[in-house]
Design a protein around this motif. Structure first.
Motif, PDB file in Angstrom:
ATOM      1  N   GLU A 334     -15.767 -21.097 -74.968  1.00 37.26           N
ATOM      2  CA  GLU A 334     -15.952 -19.772 -75.570  1.00 37.26           C
ATOM      3  C   GLU A 334     -16.867 -19.825 -76.797  1.00 37.26           C
ATOM      4  O   GLU A 334     -17.239 -18.787 -77.325  1.00 37.26           O
ATOM      5  N   GLY A 335     -17.165 -21.014 -77.269  1.00 40.05           N
ATOM      6  CA  GLY A 335     -18.103 -21.120 -78.388  1.00 40.05           C
ATOM      7  C   GLY A 335     -17.483 -21.501 -79.712  1.00 40.05           C
ATOM      8  O   GLY A 335     -18.148 -21.433 -80.755  1.00 40.05           O
ATOM      9  N   ILE A 336     -16.222 -21.884 -79.707  1.00 33.11           N
ATOM     10  CA  ILE A 336     -15.600 -22.377 -80.937  1.00 33.11           C
ATOM     11  C   ILE A 336     -16.261 -23.711 -81.299  1.00 33.11           C
ATOM     12  O   ILE A 336     -16.480 -24.559 -80.432  1.00 33.11           O
ATOM     13  N   GLN A 337     -16.595 -23.878 -82.578  1.00 30.42           N
ATOM     14  CA  GLN A 337     -17.242 -25.120 -83.020  1.00 30.42           C
ATOM     15  C   GLN A 337     -16.212 -26.057 -83.638  1.00 30.42           C
ATOM     16  O   GLN A 337     -15.349 -25.607 -84.385  1.00 30.42           O
ATOM     17  N   PHE A 338     -16.339 -27.324 -83.336  1.00 29.13           N
ATOM     18  CA  PHE A 338     -15.353 -28.300 -83.811  1.00 29.13           C
ATOM     19  C   PHE A 338     -15.932 -29.149 -84.936  1.00 29.13           C
ATOM     20  O   PHE A 338     -16.928 -29.840 -84.742  1.00 29.13           O
ATOM     21  N   LYS A 339     -15.306 -29.028 -86.099  1.00 29.30           N
ATOM     22  CA  LYS A 339     -15.685 -29.875 -87.236  1.00 29.30           C
ATOM     23  C   LYS A 339     -14.590 -30.930 -87.337  1.00 29.30           C
ATOM     24  O   LYS A 339     -13.543 -30.698 -87.960  1.00 29.30           O
ATOM     25  N   LEU A 340     -14.839 -32.073 -86.710  1.00 29.24           N
ATOM     26  CA  LEU A 340     -13.815 -33.095 -86.619  1.00 29.24           C
ATOM     27  C   LEU A 340     -13.938 -34.081 -87.774  1.00 29.24           C
ATOM     28  O   LEU A 340     -14.952 -34.106 -88.477  1.00 29.24           O
ATOM     29  N   LEU A 341     -12.888 -34.889 -87.956  1.00 30.45           N
ATOM     30  CA  LEU A 341     -12.857 -35.862 -89.063  1.00 30.45           C
ATOM     31  C   LEU A 341     -13.237 -35.185 -90.378  1.00 30.45           C
ATOM     32  O   LEU A 341     -14.042 -35.676 -91.157  1.00 30.45           O
ATOM     33  N   THR A 342     -12.673 -34.023 -90.559  1.00 27.05           N
ATOM     34  CA  THR A 342     -12.997 -33.178 -91.713  1.00 27.05           C
ATOM     35  C   THR A 342     -11.702 -32.602 -92.264  1.00 27.05           C
ATOM     36  O   THR A 342     -10.880 -32.101 -91.489  1.00 27.05           O
ATOM     37  N   THR A 343     -11.509 -32.686 -93.549  1.00 21.85           N
ATOM     38  CA  THR A 343     -10.282 -32.103 -94.113  1.00 21.85           C
ATOM     39  C   THR A 343     -10.583 -31.372 -95.412  1.00 21.85           C
ATOM     40  O   THR A 343     -11.427 -31.817 -96.192  1.00 21.85           O
ATOM     41  N   PRO A 344      -9.947 -30.222 -95.631  1.00 23.86           N
ATOM     42  CA  PRO A 344     -10.234 -29.447 -96.834  1.00 23.86           C
ATOM     43  C   PRO A 344      -9.754 -30.139 -98.106  1.00 23.86           C
ATOM     44  O   PRO A 344      -8.691 -30.740 -98.127  1.00 23.86           O
ATOM     45  N   LYS A 345     -10.582 -30.023 -99.138  1.00 23.72           N
ATOM     46  CA  LYS A 345     -10.205 -30.513-100.465  1.00 23.72           C
ATOM     47  C   LYS A 345      -9.767 -29.336-101.342  1.00 23.72           C
ATOM     48  O   LYS A 345      -8.809 -29.399-102.081  1.00 23.72           O
ATOM     49  N   ARG A 346     -10.514 -28.256-101.246  1.00 23.82           N
ATOM     50  CA  ARG A 346     -10.161 -27.038-101.997  1.00 23.82           C
ATOM     51  C   ARG A 346     -10.886 -25.849-101.375  1.00 23.82           C
ATOM     52  O   ARG A 346     -11.899 -26.021-100.685  1.00 23.82           O
ATOM     53  N   PHE A 347     -10.342 -24.668-101.654  1.00 24.26           N
ATOM     54  CA  PHE A 347     -11.013 -23.445-101.216  1.00 24.26           C
ATOM     55  C   PHE A 347     -11.749 -22.847-102.401  1.00 24.26           C
ATOM     56  O   PHE A 347     -11.288 -22.936-103.539  1.00 24.26           O
ATOM     57  N   ILE A 348     -12.893 -22.254-102.115  1.00 23.01           N
ATOM     58  CA  ILE A 348     -13.719 -21.695-103.179  1.00 23.01           C
ATOM     59  C   ILE A 348     -13.702 -20.174-103.037  1.00 23.01           C
ATOM     60  O   ILE A 348     -13.887 -19.653-101.929  1.00 23.01           O
ATOM     61  N   GLY A 349     -13.474 -19.481-104.174  1.00 22.20           N
ATOM     62  CA  GLY A 349     -13.395 -18.031-104.128  1.00 22.20           C
ATOM     63  C   GLY A 349     -14.486 -17.373-104.957  1.00 22.20           C
ATOM     64  O   GLY A 349     -15.151 -18.039-105.763  1.00 22.20           O
ATOM     65  N   ASN A 350     -14.675 -16.062-104.745  1.00 23.78           N
ATOM     66  CA  ASN A 350     -15.604 -15.310-105.596  1.00 23.78           C
ATOM     67  C   ASN A 350     -14.806 -14.609-106.699  1.00 23.78           C
ATOM     68  O   ASN A 350     -13.588 -14.799-106.810  1.00 23.78           O
ATOM     69  N   ASP A 351     -15.475 -13.772-107.487  1.00 24.29           N
ATOM     70  CA  ASP A 351     -14.775 -13.168-108.629  1.00 24.29           C
ATOM     71  C   ASP A 351     -13.781 -12.084-108.202  1.00 24.29           C
ATOM     72  O   ASP A 351     -13.018 -11.590-109.016  1.00 24.29           O
ATOM     73  N   GLN A 352     -13.789 -11.718-106.926  1.00 26.92           N
ATOM     74  CA  GLN A 352     -12.805 -10.759-106.431  1.00 26.92           C
ATOM     75  C   GLN A 352     -11.625 -11.464-105.748  1.00 26.92           C
ATOM     76  O   GLN A 352     -10.854 -10.840-105.027  1.00 26.92           O
ATOM     77  N   TRP A 354     -11.799 -13.441-103.242  1.00 26.50           N
ATOM     78  CA  TRP A 354     -11.983 -13.637-101.803  1.00 26.50           C
ATOM     79  C   TRP A 354     -12.542 -15.028-101.525  1.00 26.50           C
ATOM     80  O   TRP A 354     -13.412 -15.512-102.242  1.00 26.50           O
ATOM     81  N   VAL A 355     -12.077 -15.632-100.471  1.00 27.35           N
ATOM     82  CA  VAL A 355     -12.558 -16.961-100.120  1.00 27.35           C
ATOM     83  C   VAL A 355     -14.015 -16.861 -99.653  1.00 27.35           C
ATOM     84  O   VAL A 355     -14.383 -15.936 -98.920  1.00 27.35           O
ATOM     85  N   VAL A 356     -14.846 -17.787-100.136  1.00 24.93           N
ATOM     86  CA  VAL A 356     -16.252 -17.820 -99.700  1.00 24.93           C
ATOM     87  C   VAL A 356     -16.630 -19.189 -99.132  1.00 24.93           C
ATOM     88  O   VAL A 356     -17.694 -19.352 -98.546  1.00 24.93           O
ATOM     89  N   GLY A 357     -15.759 -20.154 -99.330  1.00 22.33           N
ATOM     90  CA  GLY A 357     -16.098 -21.474 -98.795  1.00 22.33           C
ATOM     91  C   GLY A 357     -14.920 -22.423 -98.841  1.00 22.33           C
ATOM     92  O   GLY A 357     -13.907 -22.150 -99.499  1.00 22.33           O
TER      93      GLY A 357
END
Lengths: 466, 216
Positions: A334-352, A354-357
């Motif tokens: 269906e087009g889902i992309q796999f980012k393997l061997l990858t783990t989040p360190k932190r989420f980045i938000g904007n001034d409102q 909202w998550v941006v990265g």
């Protein structure tokens, strides 16, 4: 002996490009010709190892023979003798690690497609017999009452089995709809809700009462149930509490637990907002953290809601993914992309807020850990940022403490699961049994059903002795 | 006090009407004991919440001073009910149409400054009001309990939609709360998360208005 037929009949599926934008069922089911062809491949081997691979011990060769003979009512009878939820199991059981794994033809890499045949029989019954008209042998009422907590796979199975044995059963469900994870968790495109509802209706037709909007442990306690005329209680509330990563930024707007995201979409029909009044945010670039079936479900829901890019972010490699192979393939198609061997360190938000990265580490695999899978290790200095505007955290669930924390005499493990006999599900509290995810931690629909079946048999024994 | 689709729909119900599903009580009950002197502050609709709390505090032998406030006189209700379970009742309206003109934090601050020993404050109402009550009491070191109202889905700890940060730890309001120490709540996070669906709430409400207009 006739030559082995190793041509497993494949099941038609919706075209990936089309289905990636709709919530209709992906797998379309066998035609009668396909079902007969597949059923006739079964060699009816005398040792029937498939049955040993089935947690609810369905007479698999028996129902398959009936399909091959074209005797569908008989196939239905055999199937439902052991399984009250065949339309569900035929769709979501991991047959490849159960009955189909033990099938003798698995050695030739062509096991009988037992799951597809189970689904075919269940769908045939629903279309041709109507579930309510199924031949039910009226049991002799025992006059005993059992309370079943939770209406997911475990609760429905325990209730159906106990009702078939003549006990008077009431299911208590916290939500306003019965079905538990079958309704709120597994998406429509993998398990249509009218099929779940039909099988719940079948359980109700056995005489099972279903009390909705009742949070056992909050609005009524287990002891209240035992003191109000129920001689036994079966606890099947599931492992309902979501796990988070506990990293910075996780409370940013746009970050959902899989439970929240899937509940909004599946149970509350947010994909039909505003026709249905529960909304869900739709990201352009969605990151789904985790590699299990729930992660695949969440990713594929996000895609169907209109996301442009959807990433599975998983800390190990593809071979260690706990999701079913089939669902991983479906997601990829269906087009889902796999980012393997990858783990989040932190989420980045904007001034409102909202998550941006999401900032991630690249991982490498080290020595095997307690699960037998190679332990992922963060590579120092490998941090990089994936741009996302929505995240679903699908790391799994743990037991909800509501029942254990309010029930005296019910022992729990350090993981919060209820201590229960491995086979019969008896807890440390008199007259109380438990089964499913609340005992094992998050597992499968069918393992919960198997546990419930054994518990129901033991409850029956107990009730007849008292 | 209707705000969006659901409250408008609720407000249309007549005595004897029903709604399909109600579950509760959920969460943890408000902690009640003999603290000494407790100030109960209720903003707007929260009078309904504060009355049973004030009553329970009173029964435990506390001295209960209540402050209730609303934007305007027409939004005040249950003044007598709250008065009957309080040793002292102060009523404020933003526009001065009834009681004292101003907001609830003003009499709260005066009570704290009066020298009377206040042992606890329980403030319930709109988030912004609770935040400012907590900010008012903080310099005086008086423990202040607030009842948070983030967006929720199931109310049983299943989804984490209602997560808030209290003292740096993430809590689920539905099962760990709703009562928390107001001095430890991350208010900005709460406000931000309450705004997640503003666009959808607006869309839903406009749609409902259109539909109710065309209804006979």
């Amino acid at each position: 002996m006739a030559k082995l037929d190793l041509n497993r009949v494949s099941m038609p599926r919706q075209d990936p490009k089309l289905r990636a934008r709709n919530f209709n069922e992906v797998a379309l089911g066998y035609s009668s010709e396909q079902a007969q062809a597949e059923a006739s491949r079964c060699i009816q081997c005398p040792k029937h190892p498939c049955i040993d691979g089935c947690p609810v011990e369905i007479d698999i060769p028996g129902f398959i023979k009936a399909v091959g003979d074209g005797d569908m009512p008989e196939a239905v009878r055999i199937l439902k003798d052991k399984n009250s939820l065949p339309g569900i199991c035929g769709r979501v059981c991991p047959q490849e690690t159960q009955c189909e794994e033990t099938c003798v033809l698995a050695k030739k890499e062509a096991p009988i497609a037992i799951g597809r045949l189970e689904r075919y029989v269940a769908d045939w019954e629903r279309a041709n017999m109507g579930l309510i008209n199924s031949p039910v042998i009226q049991p002799t009422p025992t006059g005993k009452r059992v309370a079943v907590v939770g209406s997911g796979p475990a609760g429905l199975t325990a209730a159906a089995d106990l009702a078939k044995l003549g006990h008077s059963v009431t299911i208590f469900e916290a939500l306003h709809v019965a079905g538990g994870v079958l309704m709120y968790g597994i998406p429509e495109f993998r398990l249509p809700k009218d099929i779940v509802q039909a099988e719940i209706d079948y359980v109700a037709s056995l005489g099972v009462e279903i009390e909705l909007d009742t949070v056992v442990g909050k609005t009524i306690s287990v002891d209240d149930l035992l003191n109000s005329g129920y001689q036994a209680v079966f606890l099947g509330p599931g492992a309902g509490a979501p796990m988070f990563l506990n990293i910075p930024g996780e409370n940013l707007n746009g970050i959902y637990s899989a439970n929240e995201f899937l509940t909004r979409v599946n149970l509350m029909k947010a994909y039909k907002f505003p026709e249905y009044d529960t909304p869900v945010k739709i990201g352009h670039r969605v990151g789904v953290i985790g590699g299990g079936n729930v992660a695949m479900d969440a990713a594929r829901c996000a895609l169907r809601l209109g996301a442009e890019e959807v990433y599975i972010i998983y800390r190990r490699s593809e071979v260690e993914m706990p999701a079913r192979r089939e669902e991983v393939e479906n997601a990829k198609d269906e087009g889902i992309q796999f980012k393997l061997l990858t783990t989040p360190k932190r989420f980045i938000g904007n001034d409102q807020n909202w998550v941006v990265g999401v900032e991630c580490y690249k991982m490498e695999l080290g020595e095997p850990d307690a699960s037998g899978r190679r332990r992922p290790i963060a590579i120092p200095g490998s941090e990089f940022i994936i741009k996302v505007d929505m995240v679903v955290v699908a790391l799994g669930t743990r037991p909800n403490p509501i029942i254990p924390s309010t029930t005296e005499g019910l022992e729990t493990t350090k993981w919060g699961t209820i201590v229960a006999d491995e086979v019969i599900g008896k807890t440390t509290k008199p007259a109380v049994w438990a089964g499913g995810d609340i005992v094992t931690g998050a597992a499968t629909v069918i393992s919960a059903m198997g546990a419930a079946k054994h518990a129901a048999a033991d409850i029956d024994k107990y009730l007849r002795a008292t | 006090m209707e705000a969006g689709t659901t409250t408008h729909r609720l407000a249309l119900l007549e005595a004897g009407d029903s709604i399909a599903d109600v579950i509760g009580p959920l969460g943890l009950p408000t902690h009640i004991e003999n603290f000494g002197t407790v100030v109960c502050v209720a903003g707007g609709f929260a009078v309904a919440t504060i009355v049973p709390i004030a009553e329970a505090l009173k029964m435990k032998g506390n001295k209960v001073i209540s402050i209730m406030g609303a934007r305007s006189k027409n939004l005040l209700f249950w003044e007598d009910e709250l008065g009957s379970v309080s040793d002292q009742l102060i009523v404020t309206t933003d526009d001065g149409s009834y009681g004292r003109k101003g907001v609830v934090t003003e009499p709260l601050k005066e009570l704290l400054e009066s020298g009377e020993k206040i042992d606890r404050v329980i403030a319930i109402g709109p988030s912004i009001m609770m935040k400012f009550c907590a900010k008012t009491t903080e310099p005086f070191g008086v423990k202040t309990i607030v009842s948070l109202n983030p967006i929720m889905v199931d109310g049983t700890g299943m989804c984490g939609c209602c997560r808030v940060s209290v003292g740096g730890a993430t809590k689920f309001t539905c099962v760990d709360g709703p009562d928390f120490d107001g001095h430890k709540v991350d208010w900005d996070l709460l406000f931000a998360r309450q705004r997640i669906y503003l666009d959808e709430e607006k869309l839903s409400f406009e749609r409902w208005q259109r539909q109710s207009d065309i209804r006979p």
